[in-house]
Design an enzyme around this catalytic site. Structure first.
Site, PDB file in Angstrom:
ATOM      1  N   LYS A  23       0.702  -1.187   0.222  1.00  0.00           N
ATOM      2  CA  LYS A  23      -0.068  -0.114   0.142  1.00  0.00           C
ATOM      3  C   LYS A  23       0.716   1.210   0.024  1.00  0.00           C
ATOM      4  CE  LYS A  23      -1.529   1.511   4.265  1.00  0.00           C
ATOM      5  NZ  LYS A  23      -1.345   2.725   4.518  1.00  0.00           N
ATOM      6  N   ASN A  24       1.757   1.288   0.802  1.00  0.00           N
ATOM      7  CA  ASN A  24       2.725   2.798   0.994  1.00  0.00           C
ATOM      8  C   ASN A  24       3.715   2.692  -0.138  1.00  0.00           C
ATOM      9  OD1 ASN A  24       1.118   3.082   3.272  1.00  0.00           O
ATOM     10  ND2 ASN A  24       2.811   2.570   4.512  1.00  0.00           N
ATOM     11  N   CYS A 117      -4.329  12.374  13.760  1.00  0.00           N
ATOM     12  CA  CYS A 117      -4.781  11.032  13.546  1.00  0.00           C
ATOM     13  C   CYS A 117      -4.670  10.028  14.651  1.00  0.00           C
ATOM     14  CB  CYS A 117      -4.128  10.420  12.257  1.00  0.00           C
ATOM     15  SG  CYS A 117      -2.548   9.608  12.703  1.00  0.00           S
ATOM     16  N   ARG A 122       1.105  14.032  13.843  1.00  0.00           N
ATOM     17  CA  ARG A 122       1.540  13.993  12.588  1.00  0.00           C
ATOM     18  C   ARG A 122       1.559  15.201  11.639  1.00  0.00           C
ATOM     19  NH1 ARG A 122      -0.496   8.708  10.172  1.00  0.00           N
ATOM     20  NH2 ARG A 122       1.235   8.591   9.026  1.00  0.00           N
ATOM     21  N   ASP A 308       5.550   0.229  11.985  1.00  0.00           N
ATOM     22  CA  ASP A 308       4.390  -0.321  11.503  1.00  0.00           C
ATOM     23  C   ASP A 308       4.107  -1.898  11.805  1.00  0.00           C
ATOM     24  OD1 ASP A 308       3.525   1.969  10.314  1.00  0.00           O
ATOM     25  OD2 ASP A 308       4.148   1.536   8.091  1.00  0.00           O
ATOM     26  N   ARG A 400      -8.396  -0.654   5.199  1.00  0.00           N
ATOM     27  CA  ARG A 400      -7.675   0.364   4.338  1.00  0.00           C
ATOM     28  C   ARG A 400      -6.175  -0.071   4.023  1.00  0.00           C
ATOM     29  NH1 ARG A 400      -6.571   5.447   8.099  1.00  0.00           N
ATOM     30  NH2 ARG A 400      -5.398   5.726   6.273  1.00  0.00           N
TER      31      ARG A 400
HETATM   32  C1  EPZ Z   1       4.784   6.896   6.438  1.00  0.00           C
HETATM   33  O1  EPZ Z   1       3.923   7.905   7.145  1.00  0.00           O
HETATM   34  C2  EPZ Z   1       3.994   5.694   6.310  1.00  0.00           C
HETATM   35  N1  EPZ Z   1       2.657   6.075   5.566  1.00  0.00           N
HETATM   36  C3  EPZ Z   1       3.296   5.166   7.522  1.00  0.00           C
HETATM   37  O2  EPZ Z   1       2.613   4.183   7.418  1.00  0.00           O
HETATM   38  C4  EPZ Z   1       4.520   4.737   8.626  1.00  0.00           C
HETATM   39  O3  EPZ Z   1       3.966   4.413  10.008  1.00  0.00           O
HETATM   40  C5  EPZ Z   1       5.529   6.058   8.619  1.00  0.00           C
HETATM   41  O4  EPZ Z   1       5.740   6.407   7.262  1.00  0.00           O
HETATM   42  C6  EPZ Z   1       7.070   5.738   9.394  1.00  0.00           C
HETATM   43  O5  EPZ Z   1       7.404   4.734   8.942  1.00  0.00           O
HETATM   44  C7  EPZ Z   1       2.777   6.100   4.139  1.00  0.00           C
HETATM   45  O6  EPZ Z   1       3.731   5.732   3.598  1.00  0.00           O
HETATM   46  C8  EPZ Z   1       1.526   6.461   3.325  1.00  0.00           C
HETATM   47  P1  EPZ Z   1       6.884  10.217   8.600  1.00  0.00           P
HETATM   48  P2  EPZ Z   1       4.355   9.322   7.270  1.00  0.00           P
HETATM   49  O7  EPZ Z   1       6.506  11.469   7.861  1.00  0.00           O
HETATM   50  O8  EPZ Z   1       5.434   9.862   6.096  1.00  0.00           O
HETATM   51  C9  EPZ Z   1       7.467  13.308  12.113  1.00  0.00           C
HETATM   52  C10 EPZ Z   1       0.616   2.650   7.883  1.00  0.00           C
HETATM   53  O9  EPZ Z   1      -0.052   1.839   8.970  1.00  0.00           O
HETATM   54  N2  EPZ Z   1       7.361  14.432  11.012  1.00  0.00           N
HETATM   55  O10 EPZ Z   1       7.827   9.471   8.209  1.00  0.00           O
HETATM   56  O11 EPZ Z   1       3.448  10.502   7.618  1.00  0.00           O
HETATM   57  C11 EPZ Z   1       6.160  12.417  12.199  1.00  0.00           C
HETATM   58  O12 EPZ Z   1       5.469  13.060  13.195  1.00  0.00           O
HETATM   59  C12 EPZ Z   1       1.379   4.177   8.082  1.00  0.00           C
HETATM   60  O13 EPZ Z   1       0.503   2.156   6.868  1.00  0.00           O
HETATM   61  C13 EPZ Z   1       7.388  15.773  11.347  1.00  0.00           C
HETATM   62  O14 EPZ Z   1       7.600  16.191  12.484  1.00  0.00           O
HETATM   63  O15 EPZ Z   1       5.422   9.282   8.369  1.00  0.00           O
HETATM   64  C14 EPZ Z   1       6.932  11.352  12.723  1.00  0.00           C
HETATM   65  O16 EPZ Z   1       7.241  11.469  14.341  1.00  0.00           O
HETATM   66  C15 EPZ Z   1       0.653   4.804   9.101  1.00  0.00           C
HETATM   67  N3  EPZ Z   1       7.087  16.525  10.273  1.00  0.00           N
HETATM   68  C16 EPZ Z   1       8.269  11.157  12.017  1.00  0.00           C
HETATM   69  O17 EPZ Z   1       8.401  12.339  11.566  1.00  0.00           O
HETATM   70  C17 EPZ Z   1       6.629  16.290   9.120  1.00  0.00           C
HETATM   71  O18 EPZ Z   1       6.454  17.235   8.113  1.00  0.00           O
HETATM   72  C18 EPZ Z   1       8.074  10.177  10.881  1.00  0.00           C
HETATM   73  O19 EPZ Z   1       6.947  10.344  10.265  1.00  0.00           O
HETATM   74  C19 EPZ Z   1       6.924  14.880   8.856  1.00  0.00           C
HETATM   75  C20 EPZ Z   1       6.943  14.189   9.667  1.00  0.00           C
END
Ligand code: EPZ
Length: 421
Positions: A23-24, A117, A122, A308, A400
């Site tokens: 999915k991702n 969420c 996030r 995950d 999902r």
């Molecule tokens: C991706 O989310 C995945 N989603 C998530 O999958 C996964 O848990 C996550 O990466 C971590 O591996 C998709 O690929 C669609 P991040 P993403 O930005 O990109 C902080 C699932 O169950 N951050 O890598 O949203 C954030 O808060 C899921 O399939 C900021 O501070 O995650 C977190 O602590 C849910 N500012 C960390 O970085 C930003 O602008 C990593 O989040 C962006 C992120």
């Protein structure tokens, strides 16, 4: 009509299960289709709700698409709108992946803010900051990110303060159409990010450093790309979930259609916990442990242990010999499954981002509620070994991201049924 899963615990599993496309990985590849000047086909696309939501969003922008037999054909040349509206974005945070490509292609766009969420706040500040560094002017208006770059985005050097998966993907897509060279530092190295790089590279974009934290991308000065068809990589998180199902029931099962290298942090952890493995080119067989042992876990970015599958391992840790400490380092609130596991008898203590999980716990059936995608899969795993029949409610979270969940678990011998509330 709301549905729930009914699972009778206590069955050993056996046989094999084919893992779906990720999915991702599918989501950013579909978002990248906005940068294409031709129709593209994606194969091995998982038939899950998040994919359908993004397809709906792209259709809403003006794309035409068909999704049959795990294959998506999408033509975005007809896209005329650059506004991703709240009604669809609120259903799925990953809709933010349209921000980079829409802005790069049209020089302006409006994308609804995804909001919080179940797994935490996030933020998307890193996505926005990077686009601003590329020359975008961004305002937040009535819940929308309103972005403008009338003369196109400009290549520059961007250092991500934190490793962000969708942030890296958004900026990669923006850089592919930017004017000049973009250097990205501290980029996510997840296989899903790598596959997006490969799609762009095969479309003629020069990208140096694929698979590393430093990428150099030569933009196309706004010209749309000649994209090639692509097969979505296997879902390493779905694969990890089924490996945990084999582990928690201490059964021998095989997962097929996987890339074992993507699963190394998971198989290594399971090995430390006492399980054996037979690893093929595209398959992994997990072998029962003589003694299931406790192990501490700390989530981190790829190639580290994925957040995950943290919830799934927590379910597993309730059944091993000894106490395990699980540290969640990526998301501040990704422990929603703890209170539901506790309703089944798990003994888990939370302190900040750390959970102490007592092993050798007798789990007993209960009515439990899914709260987010991966938290819900932990409840399925717990139900597989709980005494009696567990009912898991609100399973739309599972739909999902997991394709044909009850079909796959049934084929492995689990007693699982989808019923209407
Ligand atoms: C991706 O989310 C995945 N989603 C998530 O999958 C996964 O848990 C996550 O990466 C971590 O591996 C998709 O690929 C669609 P991040 P993403 O930005 O990109 C902080 C699932 O169950 N951050 O890598 O949203 C954030 O808060 C899921 O399939 C900021 O501070 O995650 C977190 O602590 C849910 N500012 C960390 O970085 C930003 O602008 C990593 O989040 C962006 C992120």
């Amino acid at each position: 009509m709301l549905e729930y899963l009914s699972i009778e615990g206590g069955q050993k599993l056996k046989g094999s299960v084919s893992i779906s496309g990720a999915k991702n990985a599918a989501l950013p590849l579909l978002a990248a289709s906005l940068l294409s000047k031709n129709t593209i086909s994606l194969s091995n696309v998982p038939n899950v709700v998040d994919v359908k939501t993004l397809l709906k969003l792209l259709e809403n922008l003006g794309a035409t698409q068909s999704f049959q037999n795990r294959s998506v054909k999408i033509d975005t040349t007809t896209v005329s709108s650059a506004c991703a509206n709240y009604d669809i974005v609120r259903k799925m945070r990953a809709s933010i992946l349209t921000l980079g490509p829409l802005l790069a292609r049209f020089g302006h766009c409006e994308v609804s803010m995804p909001g919080g969420c179940a797994i935490g706040q996030r933020p998307i500040d890193l996505h926005l900051k990077a686009l601003e560094q590329m020359g975008a002017v961004i305002e937040l208006k009535q819940g929308y990110v309103v972005a403008k770059a009338p003369d196109g985005l400009k290549g520059t050097t961007i250092i991500f303060d934190k490793v962000t998966v969708t942030g890296s993907e958004n900026i990669l897509m923006a850089a592919a159409l930017a004017h000049g060279v973009t250097k990205l530092v501290n980029v996510a190295k997840e296989p899903e990010v790598v596959q997006l790089c490969e799609l762009l590279r095969d479309a003629g974009v020069s990208i140096d450093g694929i698979g590393t934290a430093n990428l150099t991308i030569v933009g196309s000065y706004g010209e749309l790309l000649d994209m090639k068809d692509i097969e979505v990589i296997p879902d390493r998180i779905e694969a990890g979930t089924y490996l945990c199902a084999g582990a928690i029931t201490n059964s021998k099962i095989t997962i097929t259609d996987v890339i074992p290298k993507h699963l190394e942090s998971i198989t290594l952890k399971l090995q430390q916990m006492g399980f054996g493995f037979e690893i093929g080119e595209k398959s992994i067989t997990i072998l029962p442990a003589e003694k299931m042992k406790a192990s501490d876990i700390e989530t981190s970015e790829y190639p580290g242990f994925p957040t995950d599958v943290q919830a799934q391992f927590m379910a597993l840790c309730t059944q091993v010999d000894g106490t395990s400490i699980i540290d969640e380092r990526l998301f501040e609130n990704r422990f929603m499954h703890v209170s539901e596991l506790a309703r089944m008898g798990a003994n888990i203590k939370l302190k900040g981002h750390s959970a102490t999980v007592e092993g050798d716990t007798k789990l007993i059936c209960a009515d439990v509620m899914a709260t987010d995608l991966r938290a819900s899969s932990a409840l399925i795993l717990a139900a597989l070994v709980a005494q009696g029949t567990t009912k898991i409610h609100r399973i739309y979270h599972l739909d999902r991201g997991y394709e044909d969940l009850e079909g796959k678990f049934s084929a492995l011998g689990a007693k699982i049924e989808r019923l209407e509330e």
